[in-house]
Design an enzyme around this catalytic site. Structure first.
Site, short mmCIF file in Angstrom:
data_model
loop_
_atom_site.label_atom_id
_atom_site.label_comp_id
_atom_site.label_asym_id
_atom_site.label_seq_id
_atom_site.Cartn_x
_atom_site.Cartn_y
_atom_site.Cartn_z
N ASP A 113 0.85 -1.17 0.10
CA ASP A 113 -0.14 -0.03 -0.11
C ASP A 113 0.78 1.20 0.23
O ASP A 113 0.73 2.23 0.79
CB ASP A 113 -0.84 0.06 1.10
CG ASP A 113 -1.74 -1.28 1.44
OD1 ASP A 113 -1.99 -1.86 0.36
OD2 ASP A 113 -1.75 -1.84 2.64
N GLU B 99 -11.32 -0.49 -3.54
CA GLU B 99 -10.44 0.06 -2.53
C GLU B 99 -9.19 1.06 -2.89
O GLU B 99 -9.08 1.08 -4.34
CB GLU B 99 -10.15 -0.69 -1.49
CG GLU B 99 -9.12 -1.61 -2.13
CD GLU B 99 -8.96 -2.74 -1.00
OE1 GLU B 99 -9.41 -2.95 0.08
OE2 GLU B 99 -7.86 -3.72 -1.13
#
Length: 331
Positions: free
Chosen positions: A24, A200
């Protein structure tokens, strides 16, 4: 790099992965000309920062822990997907966390540091970034457009069967939403619903009189991939009808290059100030034993990308390990 013209980014000499065991990833280039890096660590227990003069330099830059999870209560588990943003003279870290006694009760939280140097000073906990529903929410990112600051994020919408969709709202300040919170996208295509029904990791880039919002879909194994939403720059971003959605993934796993599950991206620019760079994580193998979230080998990678004649981003395929994005950009 010319805008709105088909461009083939030069691929120079950079070893990928850039930062091993960091998922991420978020890289921002500050006005001081330096790059700041943060990402999820495999233990999901802390927030780290790195800084370097070049993107390449992030690979060997010292890493500093700037915040650790609580031992009890809120913000005690699943410290996920931090993003660092400089807003109105202060630094802010957006991240997801859960309480110690309910580790899947994940919500969004904000830290503030008023020191000009985010690796100095102290980080103040501004609290939960509250949304209209107190449900599973994560992956906050912020951007400005035509004088307004927005927050985009992923959240489970009450009354729906899927896991998360993408939402957008204006912000009253860096830790408070204001006005309507609208749904931009839900998992509707098969490639968004493998393993889990997920949209997401939103990331925004604005070019060619349009606003592009990339996002990630499906489970975090080799099915993980990126989709793309597009809106005209002059449209109302809070009108869902302003956004169009690519019916196919725009970036995904590649058997040819040995890269699997690329996603949770952000955008930055190379040192030349014009070469656009995609930042993302991926694994080097397809088969995973156990829960993919427990596998530590999502590594941070970067590569240059160009733009088509229609003025939309062309990401290509994930470059192989020891591939080399951006020669003239000195990545």
């Amino acid at each position: 790099m010319a805008r709105g013209v088909l461009t083939e980014p030069d691929q120079g000499a950079l070893v990928n992965p850039l930062v091993p065991h960091r998922a991420d990833p978020h890289i921002t280039r500050h006005t001081d000309g330096r790059y700041y890096f943060t990402a999820s660590v495999p233990e999901y227990d802390r927030i780290v920062l790195r800084r370097a003069q070049t993107l390449r330099g992030l690979a060997t830059a010292d890493e500093q822990v700037v915040w650790r999870k609580h031992d009890t209560g809120d913000m005690a588990a699943h410290i996920w997907a931090p993003e660092l943003h400089h807003i109105d003279g202060a630094w802010y870290l957006y991240f997801a966390a859960a309480p110690a006694d309910d580790v899947w009760k994940i919500r969004m939280w904000v830290l503030e540091n008023t020191n000009p140097d985010p690796l100095q000073g102290s980080w103040t906990e501004k609290g939960q970034l509250a949304t209209a529903w107190d449900t599973f929410s994560l992956d906050a990112t912020t951007f400005t457009h035509q004088g307004s600051r927005y927050l985009a994020w992923a959240q489970h919408e009450p009354g729906t069967d899927g896991n998360t969709g993408l939402f957008l709202s204006r912000m009253a300040n860096p830790w408070t939403l204001t006005g309507p919170q609208i749904r931009l996208s839900t998992p509707e295509y098969d490639w968004e619903r493998v393993g889990f029904e997920v949209n997401e990791g939103p990331a925004v880039i604005q070019r060619n009189d349009r606003v592009f919002l990339a996002y990630s879909a499906s489970a975090t194994d080799h099915h993980y991939c990126m989709g793309l939403l597009t809106a005209d720059a002059d449209s109302d971003l809070l009108d869902p009808a302003s956004w169009s959605k690519s019916p196919v993934p725009v970036f995904g796993s590649s058997e040819a290059t040995g890269q699997y599950g690329p996603g949770h991206n952000c955008f930055t620019v190379a040192e030349d100030g014009r070469t656009d760079v995609l930042v993302y994580h991926a694994r080097q193998y397809k088969e995973i034993v156990g829960d993919p979230l427990d596998d530590p080998n999502r590594h941070t990678r970067i590569q240059a990308f160009g733009w088509t004649e229609r003025g939309v981003p062309e990401f290509g395929v994930p470059v192989p390990d020891f591939g080399a994005p951006v020669a003239d950009g000195k990545v």
